[in-house]
Write a protein that holds these residues in place. Structure first.
Motif, mmCIF file in Angstrom:
data_model
loop_
_atom_site.group_PDB
_atom_site.id
_atom_site.type_symbol
_atom_site.label_atom_id
_atom_site.label_comp_id
_atom_site.label_asym_id
_atom_site.label_seq_id
_atom_site.Cartn_x
_atom_site.Cartn_y
_atom_site.Cartn_z
ATOM 1 N N LYS B 446 0.881 -1.113 0.212
ATOM 2 C CA LYS B 446 0.242 -0.130 0.161
ATOM 3 C C LYS B 446 0.847 1.274 0.072
ATOM 4 N N TYR B 447 0.830 1.990 -1.040
ATOM 5 C CA TYR B 447 1.554 3.159 -1.196
ATOM 6 C C TYR B 447 1.049 4.391 -0.530
ATOM 7 N N TYR B 448 2.042 5.242 -0.333
ATOM 8 C CA TYR B 448 1.803 6.665 -0.077
ATOM 9 C C TYR B 448 2.321 7.623 -1.396
ATOM 10 N N THR B 449 1.469 8.518 -1.943
ATOM 11 C CA THR B 449 2.001 9.129 -2.768
ATOM 12 C C THR B 449 2.550 10.649 -2.359
ATOM 13 N N GLY B 450 3.714 11.081 -2.746
ATOM 14 C CA GLY B 450 4.336 12.314 -2.150
ATOM 15 C C GLY B 450 3.962 13.352 -3.262
ATOM 16 N N LEU B 451 3.172 14.340 -3.112
ATOM 17 C CA LEU B 451 2.986 15.591 -3.795
ATOM 18 C C LEU B 451 3.647 16.745 -3.441
ATOM 19 N N GLN B 452 4.167 17.370 -4.672
ATOM 20 C CA GLN B 452 4.632 18.727 -3.973
ATOM 21 C C GLN B 452 3.420 19.828 -4.596
ATOM 22 N N VAL B 453 3.251 20.619 -3.783
ATOM 23 C CA VAL B 453 2.071 21.645 -3.672
ATOM 24 C C VAL B 453 2.473 22.931 -3.827
ATOM 25 N N THR B 454 2.325 23.660 -5.042
ATOM 26 C CA THR B 454 2.778 24.996 -5.071
ATOM 27 C C THR B 454 1.696 25.932 -5.130
ATOM 28 N N ARG B 455 1.824 27.314 -4.930
ATOM 29 C CA ARG B 455 0.864 28.236 -5.256
ATOM 30 C C ARG B 455 2.030 29.300 -5.876
ATOM 31 N N ASP B 456 1.854 29.687 -6.968
ATOM 32 C CA ASP B 456 2.630 30.697 -7.367
ATOM 33 C C ASP B 456 1.906 31.734 -8.348
ATOM 34 N N PRO B 457 1.458 32.701 -7.913
ATOM 35 C CA PRO B 457 0.621 33.606 -8.559
ATOM 36 C C PRO B 457 1.421 34.636 -9.359
ATOM 37 N N GLY B 458 2.577 34.381 -9.395
ATOM 38 C CA GLY B 458 3.591 35.242 -10.472
ATOM 39 C C GLY B 458 3.814 34.720 -11.952
ATOM 40 N N VAL B 459 3.358 33.413 -11.901
ATOM 41 C CA VAL B 459 3.733 32.591 -13.244
ATOM 42 C C VAL B 459 3.339 33.271 -14.275
ATOM 43 N N TRP B 460 2.155 33.862 -14.543
ATOM 44 C CA TRP B 460 1.526 34.367 -15.621
ATOM 45 C C TRP B 460 2.518 35.859 -16.134
ATOM 46 N N CYS B 461 2.953 36.335 -15.229
ATOM 47 C CA CYS B 461 3.858 37.565 -15.246
ATOM 48 C C CYS B 461 5.229 37.178 -15.973
ATOM 49 N N VAL B 462 5.837 35.846 -15.478
ATOM 50 C CA VAL B 462 7.054 35.605 -15.818
ATOM 51 C C VAL B 462 6.855 35.059 -17.202
ATOM 52 N N TYR B 463 5.811 34.261 -17.607
ATOM 53 C CA TYR B 463 5.226 33.949 -18.861
ATOM 54 C C TYR B 463 5.208 34.804 -20.203
ATOM 55 N N ILE B 464 4.498 36.133 -19.550
ATOM 56 C CA ILE B 464 4.522 37.404 -20.491
ATOM 57 C C ILE B 464 5.909 37.726 -20.702
ATOM 58 N N GLY B 465 6.861 37.681 -19.928
ATOM 59 C CA GLY B 465 8.343 38.189 -20.126
ATOM 60 C C GLY B 465 8.699 37.049 -21.007
ATOM 61 N N PHE B 466 8.499 35.842 -20.769
ATOM 62 C CA PHE B 466 9.070 34.893 -21.692
ATOM 63 C C PHE B 466 8.785 35.225 -23.201
ATOM 64 N N ILE B 467 7.433 35.538 -23.330
ATOM 65 C CA ILE B 467 7.030 35.890 -24.830
ATOM 66 C C ILE B 467 7.524 37.030 -25.499
ATOM 67 N N PHE B 468 7.617 38.102 -24.592
ATOM 68 C CA PHE B 468 8.219 39.361 -24.810
ATOM 69 C C PHE B 468 9.640 39.211 -25.208
ATOM 70 N N MET B 469 10.471 38.407 -24.369
ATOM 71 C CA MET B 469 11.881 38.123 -24.619
ATOM 72 C C MET B 469 11.985 37.623 -25.982
ATOM 73 N N ILE B 470 11.179 36.542 -26.264
ATOM 74 C CA ILE B 470 11.498 35.954 -27.735
ATOM 75 C C ILE B 470 11.066 36.561 -28.674
ATOM 76 N N ILE B 471 9.954 37.478 -28.590
ATOM 77 C CA ILE B 471 9.590 38.464 -29.743
ATOM 78 C C ILE B 471 10.595 39.430 -29.842
ATOM 79 N N GLY B 472 11.141 39.926 -28.751
ATOM 80 C CA GLY B 472 11.921 41.160 -28.569
ATOM 81 C C GLY B 472 13.350 40.803 -29.544
ATOM 82 N N CYS B 473 13.773 39.547 -28.974
ATOM 83 C CA CYS B 473 15.206 39.305 -29.625
ATOM 84 C C CYS B 473 14.931 38.898 -31.042
#
Ligand code: HEM
Lengths: 276, 527
Positions: B446-473
């Motif tokens: 009988k197993y137990y599962t180990g889950l990592q739980v994250t809450r990161d309300p900044g991810v969307w902002c980072v992703y916008i940065g990613f998109i801008f970075m690629i387009i800008g370059c």
């Protein structure tokens, strides 16, 4: 004909292509460079087919994954990208002799993959962490970036060995003008920078979808960032501080050493990135 | 360009300091070189580890400098802040000038500039100026960019340009970095990373923050219905899969498989498959071999269940599952514990003594021996810190009996003995020389599962940065502001001299090639 055999043959074809290009330069025979180009195209075709066959074979075995999952496969792909990029540059800039500084890299990477005893060429199943479509996007873009920097490195070496003034008819006078080489280095660095950027970003998005953090300062990640910083420095030095030619060549060589460390050296450090 | 700066009115030396690209280069160099340290010295390990590895003196030095968690050390953050301020100030400073270049009140072409250019394409052509002009203007409008035609000496000059706006690309690049940093800051302020281990069938409503004992509540409940790990025939793991249900106010709202690379996202939280381990067992089948009759018996048992043993051998209760058992200095690994109660008969006296000896030496170490497997290991983008952490947290889950008591005499005629039945060593219980030798015939983990739980309300902002970075370059590197000048001069009757030149704000070689191609087209145009 299976993929390993095809890739072994490719290794020799690439060796021949490098010899021809170097010969064309040292013996000042442009005809050799033309044959070199055909040989390189042949090697590139073999390389392409080798990768495709390997992909198919992995499905036949039942593992079914893109051939970008270990050191061997990534080196073979690295050769492919450098060859592709070089062919594009030769086509676009109509300079042949520069092949003497790019094709050896193509050969060395695939030869290292085929001959190094520490690199297994067996097709192995994919561990769960690698099962993601991001793997393909991540590996392809990273390696396009590395290829750009590798070719820039070759051209930087070429720049550094060419003296300011060359007597006509000498070995060095066969090399393109310093201006063109400088431009070529810059173009390759920009190409590499764009794709390394996309590579880091896709890796980051992948990490976020697999483990919940887009950045975790693992040594491989950190080293790719260090590499990225070095090339960002190069771009700024060139744009804003007017660095050119020799000084930029040196920075580009340092950058490529960082690429090599990101690629190979990180495996010596504590960390979990198992390959590439 | 540098001289223009004073015009923007920021003569202030602090401002000047932050506009300098020299500062950028220095900060980037410092970031690159100090980042190396963190790849050489393992981050976020235990103090004991560091003291052992570096000795007391270096330990203290490194600790003062926050080297053990250097990517969030004050001095590293300071470098990042410096970079951010540098970008903001520099962009504001230059944008004014660039803006005027991009959106001038009136676009003017300076013929002098083109005349000075070294590379030019020239050819003669048999035609008159006006027919060539209309032909060329049409062509250039279509193939290059908007044209402006001016009168020249003995003919006309056609100017054209394209990609003026691409000069903004580099601002997009720099802005993208600010987005990423802002996103990272949001994540650091309002997000968290936590870990939860859920045994199969168990429901939880909170997780433990990484690096502390603090619990964070999800705001809903989640149950692990099952955990499965499958293997390739090579023995490598193929897939780790937890089936998870979300329960809100007693109602099951979602059931989903969580596998590596496919987390469960719910109400701003993400649950990632990160480790697993054995929690306990089910469907246990015991095999008993009688030392007296030689007969064998099998029993399928649940935990807590008591059975009457055959041959009047007493009663046996299966108590639980343990992860490890220390027997004379050896860890015998996973096994089961149970209580045997039997009535005293004369020939058992000797055995009892023996039993007492070994049982006092034996003790379990359930928690330290627990197996936790981290599923991110040897991954392409593995995260040492996350995995290391989750296995450490995983150890907190334990179950099974932890202490054994030596044999107790309940009454002069009844004995109660706790026995341990290892999974891996089926003959172990023979040594006890009891009426029956117990072994485990079969069981399911009988197993137990180990889950990592994250809450990161900044991810969307980072992703916008990613998109801008690629387009800008992309814009900065592969597009440019190109200007073209085609001069048509009469050269006798129905003959003209054509002189073509052009500039670009980058990639002059590429521009040269473009002009050569364009010239060839203009020369061979069908009339
Ligand atoms: C990690 C940080 C940075 C990155 C990745 C970055 C990236 C870039 C890139 C890709 C370019 C274009 C280079 C080229 O045209 O070849 C550029 C240009 C430039 N960067 Fe940065 N940059 C960074 C930080 C900064 C900072 C802090 C400053 C502040 C002074 C700065 C000032 C400039 C300037 C002035 C240019 C030239 C713009 C122009 O073409 O007029 N950069 N940067």
């Amino acid at each position: 004909m299976n993929s390993s055999m095809l890739l072994s043959i490719t290794t020799f074809v690439y060796a021949l292509a490098s010899v021809l290009y170097i010969g064309a330069w040292t013996f000042k025979k442009d005809a050799l460079a033309k044959i070199g180009l055909f040989t390189l195209v042949a090697g590139f075709t073999g390389n392409t087919l080798g990768i495709i066959f390997r992909w198919i074979e992995s499905y036949q075995i039942g593992y079914g994954h893109a051939p970008f999952s270990n050191m061997y496969e990534s080196l073979v792909f690295f050769s492919w990208t450098v060859a592709a990029l070089y062919l594009f540059v030769e086509y676009k800039y109509r300079e042949r002799i520069i092949g003497a500084f790019a094709t050896p890299l193509v050969f060395l990477a695939i030869a290292y993959a085929s001959l190094s005893p520490s690199i297994g060429s067996k097709i192995t199943p994919l561990i769960p962490a690698l099962k993601s479509n991001w793997l393909i996007a991540h590996v392809i873009t990273c390696f396009l970036g590395y290829a750009g920097f590798a070719v820039a490195f070759g051209f930087s070496v070429m720049y550094l060995i060419k003296p300011e003034k060359t007597a006509p008819g000498t070995l060095m006078s066969k090399l393109p003008s310093l201006d063109i080489m400088d431009e070529l280095i810059h173009q390759m660095v920009m190409f590499g920078f764009l794709f390394l950027t996309i590579g880091i970003i896709t890796g980051s998005v992948w990490a976020n979808s697999a483990w919940g953090t887009y950045w975790s300062w693992d040594p491989k990640e950190t080293w790719s960032l260090i590499t990225w910083f070095i090339y960002a420095i190069l771009l700024h030095l060139r744009m804003m501080r007017g660095w050119h030619g020799r000084r930029i060549s040196w920075v580009s060589i340092v950058g490529f050493l960082a690429v090599l460390f990101t690629y190979f050296g990180v495996n010596l450090l504590p960390g979990l990135h198992s390959y590439a | 360009m540098a001289k223009d700066k004073s015009k923007t009115g920021h003569g202030n030396p602090v401002w000047k300091f932050f506009t300098s690209v020299k500062l950028t280069v220095v900060v980037l160099l410092l970031l690159a070189s100090t980042s190396v340290i963190g790849t050489l010295i393992p981050q976020n390990s235990s103090e004991a580890f560091y003291i052992q590895k570096y000795g007391e003196v270096f330990f203290n030095l490194f600790k003062t400098l926050d080297i053990f968690d250097m990517y969030s050390a004050w001095w590293f953050l300071l470098l990042i802040i410096l970079l951010a301020v540098n970008i903001v100030v520099c962009s504001i400073d230059k944008l004014n000038t660039t803006w005027k270049i991009i959106f001038p009140e009136k676009i003017v072409f300076n013929h002098e500039r083109f005349i000075r250019l070294k590379h030019r394409e020239k050819f003669d052509i048999k035609d008159n100026v006006s027919s060539l002009q209309s032909l060329y203007v049409d062509f250039i409008n279509k193939k290059f960019g908007q044209t402006v035609t001016e009168k020249g000496e003995n003919g006309v000059v056609i100017f054209a340009e394209t990609g003026r706006w691409t000069r903004l690309g580099v601002y997009v690049v720099h802005l993208s970095i600010l987005f990423m940093l802002a996103g990272a800051l949001m994540g650091a302020l309002w997000g968290y990373k936590a870990f939860v281990a859920i045994p199969e069938g168990v429901t939880v409503d909170s997780a433990t923050l990484r690096g502390s004992d603090t619990k964070v509540a999800f705001g809903f409940e989640m149950r692990c219905n099952s955990f499965n790990v499958s293997f390739y025939d090579t023995g490598q793991p193929e897939e780790f899969k937890s089936n998870i249900s979300i329960i809100e106010d007693g109602v099951e709202t979602l059931t989903k498989d969580v596998i590596v690379n496919a987390p469960l996202r719910y109400k701003g939280l993400s649950f990632y498959q990160s480790s697993y381990g054995t929690d306990s067992a089910k469907n246990v089948v015991l095999r008993l071999t009688s030392n007296e009759s030689g007969m064998g018996y099998s029993f399928k048992m649940d935990f807590g269940q008591t059975i009457d043993l055959p041959e009047s051998g007493g009663k046996f209760t299966l108590n639980g599952f343990v992860h490890g058992y220390n027997f004379r200095g050896h860890n015998l690994g996973e096994g089961f514990v149970g209580t045997l109660v039997y009535s005293d008969t004369s020939d058992h006296n000797e055995i009892n003594k023996k039993l007492e000896n070994s049982a006092t030496k034996a003790d379990t170490n359930a928690s330290t021996a627990q197996e936790t497997t981290s599923v991110g290991q040897s991954s392409a983008d593995g995260q040492s810190s996350a995995d290391g952490q989750s296995s450490a947290d995983g150890e907190k889950v334990d179950s099974g009996t932890e202490e054994f008591t030596a044999e107790k005499k309940i009454t002069p005629h009844f004995h109660e003995v706790e026995i341990y039945i290892p999974v891996k060593f089926p003959t172990f219980d023979k040594m006890r020389r009891g009426h029956f030798a117990f072994e485990i015939e079969d069981y399911e983990k009988k197993y137990y599962t180990g889950l990592q739980v994250t809450r990161d309300p900044g991810v969307w902002c980072v992703y916008i940065g990613f998109i801008f970075m690629i387009i800008g370059c992309w814009i900065t590197f592969f597009m440019s502001h190109q200007q073209l000048c085609v001069e048509i001069k009469t050269n006798g009757k129905d003959a003209c001299k054509i002189d073509i030149s052009g500039t670009s704000n980058r990639n002059s070689q590429g521009m040269k090639l473009r002009i050569m191609k364009l010239a060839a087209k203009l020369q061979n145009m069908q009339r």
